[in-house]
Design a protein around this motif. Sequence first.
Motif, PDB file in Angstrom:
ATOM      1  N   GLY A  21       0.786  -1.360  -0.169  1.00  0.00           N
ATOM      2  CA  GLY A  21       0.109   0.004  -0.062  1.00  0.00           C
ATOM      3  C   GLY A  21       0.907   1.330   0.298  1.00  0.00           C
ATOM      4  O   GLY A  21       0.587   2.212  -0.743  1.00  0.00           O
ATOM      5  N   THR A  22       1.797   1.146   0.698  1.00  0.00           N
ATOM      6  CA  THR A  22       2.919   2.471   0.852  1.00  0.00           C
ATOM      7  C   THR A  22       3.484   2.756  -0.652  1.00  0.00           C
ATOM      8  O   THR A  22       3.535   3.636  -0.975  1.00  0.00           O
ATOM      9  CB  THR A  22       3.924   2.076   1.697  1.00  0.00           C
ATOM     10  OG1 THR A  22       3.338   2.201   2.992  1.00  0.00           O
ATOM     11  CG2 THR A  22       5.186   3.294   1.736  1.00  0.00           C
ATOM     12  N   ARG A  23       4.006   1.694  -1.143  1.00  0.00           N
ATOM     13  CA  ARG A  23       4.436   1.765  -2.646  1.00  0.00           C
ATOM     14  C   ARG A  23       3.250   2.322  -3.657  1.00  0.00           C
ATOM     15  O   ARG A  23       3.753   3.267  -4.428  1.00  0.00           O
ATOM     16  CB  ARG A  23       5.132   0.563  -3.068  1.00  0.00           C
ATOM     17  CG  ARG A  23       5.748   0.444  -4.390  1.00  0.00           C
ATOM     18  CD  ARG A  23       6.806   1.320  -4.395  1.00  0.00           C
ATOM     19  NE  ARG A  23       7.896   1.311  -3.650  1.00  0.00           N
ATOM     20  CZ  ARG A  23       8.810   0.441  -3.585  1.00  0.00           C
ATOM     21  NH1 ARG A  23       8.963   0.017  -4.937  1.00  0.00           N
ATOM     22  NH2 ARG A  23       9.582   0.135  -2.898  1.00  0.00           N
ATOM     23  N   GLN A  76       2.912   5.783  -3.168  1.00  0.00           N
ATOM     24  CA  GLN A  76       3.937   6.631  -3.637  1.00  0.00           C
ATOM     25  C   GLN A  76       3.766   6.984  -5.042  1.00  0.00           C
ATOM     26  O   GLN A  76       4.115   8.063  -5.737  1.00  0.00           O
ATOM     27  CB  GLN A  76       5.380   5.907  -3.193  1.00  0.00           C
ATOM     28  CG  GLN A  76       5.808   6.138  -1.856  1.00  0.00           C
ATOM     29  CD  GLN A  76       6.923   5.319  -1.306  1.00  0.00           C
ATOM     30  OE1 GLN A  76       7.254   3.972  -2.079  1.00  0.00           O
ATOM     31  NE2 GLN A  76       7.745   5.478  -0.304  1.00  0.00           N
ATOM     32  N   PHE A  77       3.396   5.869  -5.736  1.00  0.00           N
ATOM     33  CA  PHE A  77       3.129   5.808  -7.448  1.00  0.00           C
ATOM     34  C   PHE A  77       2.054   7.311  -7.365  1.00  0.00           C
ATOM     35  O   PHE A  77       2.212   7.845  -8.387  1.00  0.00           O
ATOM     36  CB  PHE A  77       2.669   4.599  -7.547  1.00  0.00           C
ATOM     37  CG  PHE A  77       3.382   3.562  -7.824  1.00  0.00           C
ATOM     38  CD1 PHE A  77       4.745   3.769  -7.640  1.00  0.00           C
ATOM     39  CD2 PHE A  77       3.019   2.318  -8.118  1.00  0.00           C
ATOM     40  CE1 PHE A  77       5.798   2.627  -7.835  1.00  0.00           C
ATOM     41  CE2 PHE A  77       4.086   1.252  -8.296  1.00  0.00           C
ATOM     42  CZ  PHE A  77       5.362   1.414  -8.000  1.00  0.00           C
ATOM     43  N   GLY A  78       1.047   6.859  -6.415  1.00  0.00           N
ATOM     44  CA  GLY A  78      -0.035   8.128  -6.739  1.00  0.00           C
ATOM     45  C   GLY A  78       0.651   9.483  -6.564  1.00  0.00           C
ATOM     46  O   GLY A  78       0.221  10.484  -7.102  1.00  0.00           O
ATOM     47  N   GLU A  90       4.294   9.663   7.776  1.00  0.00           N
ATOM     48  CA  GLU A  90       5.559   9.215   7.383  1.00  0.00           C
ATOM     49  C   GLU A  90       5.764   9.118   5.858  1.00  0.00           C
ATOM     50  O   GLU A  90       6.875   9.429   5.305  1.00  0.00           O
ATOM     51  CB  GLU A  90       6.188   7.957   8.021  1.00  0.00           C
ATOM     52  CG  GLU A  90       6.508   7.810   9.634  1.00  0.00           C
ATOM     53  CD  GLU A  90       6.463   6.665  10.252  1.00  0.00           C
ATOM     54  OE1 GLU A  90       6.678   5.637   9.222  1.00  0.00           O
ATOM     55  OE2 GLU A  90       6.820   6.378  11.737  1.00  0.00           O
ATOM     56  N   VAL A  91       4.833   8.764   5.344  1.00  0.00           N
ATOM     57  CA  VAL A  91       5.014   8.818   3.736  1.00  0.00           C
ATOM     58  C   VAL A  91       4.064   9.598   3.068  1.00  0.00           C
ATOM     59  O   VAL A  91       3.588   9.627   1.853  1.00  0.00           O
ATOM     60  CB  VAL A  91       4.352   7.158   3.290  1.00  0.00           C
ATOM     61  CG1 VAL A  91       5.278   6.182   3.645  1.00  0.00           C
ATOM     62  CG2 VAL A  91       3.029   6.657   3.833  1.00  0.00           C
ATOM     63  N   GLY A  92       3.768  10.759   3.939  1.00  0.00           N
ATOM     64  CA  GLY A  92       3.126  11.907   3.081  1.00  0.00           C
ATOM     65  C   GLY A  92       1.636  11.732   2.641  1.00  0.00           C
ATOM     66  O   GLY A  92       1.171  12.210   2.008  1.00  0.00           O
TER      67      GLY A  92
END
Length: 320
Positions: free
Chosen positions: A157-159, A162-164, A185-187
Motif C-alpha cells: 500500500g505504501t508503494r 508513492q506511485f499516486g 511518514e509517507v506523506g
Amino acid sequence: MAVQIAVIDDWQDVARDVVDWSVLDSIGQVTFLHGYPADRDTLAERLQRFEVICVMRERTVFDEGLLRCLPNLKLLLTGGMRNAALDLKAAADLGIQVCGTDSYKHAAPELTWALIMASTRHLVQEANALRAGAWQQGLGGDLHGKTLGVLGLGSIGTRVAQFGQVFGMRVIAWSQNLTAERAAEVGVTQVSKQALFEHADILSIHLVLSERTRGLVDAQALGWMKPDALLVNTARGPIVDEAALIDALQHKRLGAAALDVFAQEPLPADHPFRTLDNVLATPHVGYVSQQNYRQFYSLMIEDIQAWAAGKPIRLLMPAG
C-alpha cells in the motif's frame, strides 16, 4: 532412496525453467504438476507418494483433512512467509515441517498501477478497437489532482501511495491499525473508513486477508463511493463482498472495478466479472512475475537443501 519432491500449482508450466532444479539431484527426484486445485480425494491421489511438496501461495488448500491423507509428507514449502491456505497447526500435529521464502516486493504494486492506468485510460477497449479497425472510441480519465484512497498502508500500500504521489494525486488512507503518524511518514493523510470510501476517486485495497478483513468492503462501504469511482483489488478476493460489488457494477452505482483476485480461483467460466463492461479483470497475476518466481523457487530449493541436511530454515509455525 531418492526423496520424492512435487512442485504443484505450476499452472503455467513455467517452474522447471525459472531456476535450476538439478541441484537437488543428489537429494531426490523433482516432479512438476500443473493441475488446478481439486477435491480432496483427487488431491490425495495426486500427491500421495510425495515426501516434499512445493506450493504457490494460496492456490491449493492444505487443510487438516488433506494433510491426514498424505502420510508420506514430511516437508511443505510455500512461496512467501505467509499462506492462509495452509493449516500450520494440523501440519505441526502431524509432524510435517512447513517452510517459506522471501518475496519480491515490487511485483504487486506494479501490477496494481498497471490496472489503474489501464482502467483510467480504457486501454483494453482502445487497443481492441484499433485491432478491429476502429479509431479513438472515447475519452480517457486523468489521475493528476484526483484522490487515491489506499485501504491498508503496509509495504504494498505504501508503494502504491508513492506511485499516486508521483502522478500528482492526493493520497488518503485508512485501516484498522493505521495511525496518523504512520500515514504522515509517507506523506499520506489518515482519514476514517467512511471518508476513505466517500472521497476516493480510485480506491485500492492492500490488506491481508483475515477474519477481521473478510467482507470488510461490504455493500455499505461500496454505497459510500462516488458513482464514477474505480475500485481496485489486488490483495485478496474475499476482502470484498463479491455479490455486493457485482450488484453495484451492474446497476452503475460504481463506475468500474479493476480486479486481480476473486473469491474463487480460477474464476468460474460463467462469472459476471468475465463479461461486465465496467470490469477489468486479470487472473491473479499480481505476484506472477519472473523475478518473484525466481525468488520463490530458488529459496524453496535452499529450504529443501537445509531440511535434507537436518537444519531447516524459514520455518512457519502455528500462531500461539
